[in-house]
Design an enzyme around this catalytic site. Structure first.
Site, PDB file in Angstrom:
ATOM      1  N   CYS A   1       0.899   3.409   0.036  1.00 23.51           N
ATOM      2  CA  CYS A   1      -0.494   3.736  -0.757  1.00 23.51           C
ATOM      3  C   CYS A   1      -0.082   4.782  -2.162  1.00 23.51           C
ATOM      4  CB  CYS A   1      -1.200   4.295   0.352  1.00 23.51           C
ATOM      5  SG  CYS A   1      -1.727   5.942   0.619  1.00 23.51           S
TER       6      CYS A   1
ATOM      7  N   GLU B   1       3.363   7.056   6.639  1.00 26.95           N
ATOM      8  CA  GLU B   1       4.280   7.676   6.497  1.00 26.95           C
ATOM      9  C   GLU B   1       4.305   9.820   6.301  1.00 26.95           C
ATOM     10  OE1 GLU B   1       2.593   5.273   5.530  1.00 26.95           O
ATOM     11  OE2 GLU B   1       3.493   3.579   4.095  1.00 26.95           O
TER      12      GLU B   1
HETATM   13  N1  THU Z   1      -2.185   2.955   6.136  1.00 28.55           N
HETATM   14  C1  THU Z   1      -1.188   3.589   6.547  1.00 28.55           C
HETATM   15  O1  THU Z   1      -1.225   4.222   7.575  1.00 28.55           O
HETATM   16  N2  THU Z   1       0.350   4.266   5.021  1.00 28.55           N
HETATM   17  C2  THU Z   1      -0.214   3.235   4.185  1.00 28.55           C
HETATM   18  O2  THU Z   1       0.632   3.363   2.756  1.00 28.55           O
HETATM   19  C3  THU Z   1      -1.088   2.081   3.733  1.00 28.55           C
HETATM   20  C4  THU Z   1      -2.298   2.570   4.574  1.00 28.55           C
HETATM   21  C5  THU Z   1      -3.430   3.207   7.226  1.00 28.55           C
HETATM   22  C6  THU Z   1      -4.120   4.481   6.693  1.00 28.55           C
HETATM   23  C7  THU Z   1      -5.159   3.484   7.781  1.00 28.55           C
HETATM   24  O3  THU Z   1      -5.122   3.990   9.032  1.00 28.55           O
HETATM   25  C8  THU Z   1      -5.309   2.322   7.886  1.00 28.55           C
HETATM   26  O4  THU Z   1      -3.975   1.732   7.406  1.00 28.55           O
HETATM   27  C9  THU Z   1      -5.865   1.008   6.197  1.00 28.55           C
HETATM   28  O5  THU Z   1      -5.280   1.355   5.563  1.00 28.55           O
END
Ligand code: THU
Length: 160
Positions: free
Chosen positions: A112, A75
């Site tokens: 997140c 994001e």
């Molecule tokens: N991740 C995202 O790309 N977006 C989120 O909102 C949550 C987590 C990714 C970060 C990391 O590369 C993987 O997911 C595991 O946490």
């Protein structure tokens, strides 16, 4: 002391097929973005596609790093690309999707906290809500009409 309730509502779609056609297309572009994620450590691939008011779509995916905290979520990769390349275009909506090589992702994957904060900055900058749609690899899609619906009591530049 007073107690105050903070309410927000979400819309839950049974699947991508139930979304409006333009958002289905945005979600398909998020899947394309997801396929290009660089996630050798978590094996959890996330894709995000944003649509701007001029119709341009900006995509992003998670980019991991051997030094784990140096990686970035999908994001933020996408929204910073939009901010960098289209600084004067408002963002209308973001579609987010995730998949894992380790397990089925059947629940909608919400952005997140750090990504919510980043998106909130742009919502405030443009003074117009950004709609968020998020899903897993298949199944339900959750929609919120504004980022602040999932980040109540947000910190912003009013406090600075
Ligand atoms: N991740 C995202 O790309 N977006 C989120 O909102 C949550 C987590 C990714 C970060 C990391 O590369 C993987 O997911 C595991 O946490």
């Amino acid at each position: 002391m007073i107690e105050k309730q903070i309410n927000s509502s979400v819309q839950i779609f049974e699947s991508v097929d139930e979304l409006p056609k333009d958002i289905q297309s945005l979600m398909h572009q998020a899947v394309e973005a997801r396929n290009g994620a660089y996630a050798p450590y978590s094996k959890f691939k996330v894709g995000a596609a944003l649509i701007l008011e001029n119709g341009a779509v900006v995509k992003g995916n998670n980019q991991e790093n051997a030094s784990y905290p140096s990686g970035l979520c999908a994001e933020r990769t996408a929204i910073y690309a939009a901010g960098a390349n289209y600084p004067n275009q408002n963002i209308k909506a973001i579609a987010i999707t995730a998949t894992s090589e380790k397990h089925d992702v059947l629940e909608p994957i919400a952005p997140c906290g750090a990504c919510r904060q980043a998106i909130a900055e742009y919502e405030q900058k443009q003074d117009q809500p950004i709609e968020i749609y998020f899903t897993g690899t298949k199944g339900k899609v959750i929609h919120v009409k504004a980022l602040l619906d999932i980040l109540p009591l947000a910190f912003d530049n009013k406090f600075l």
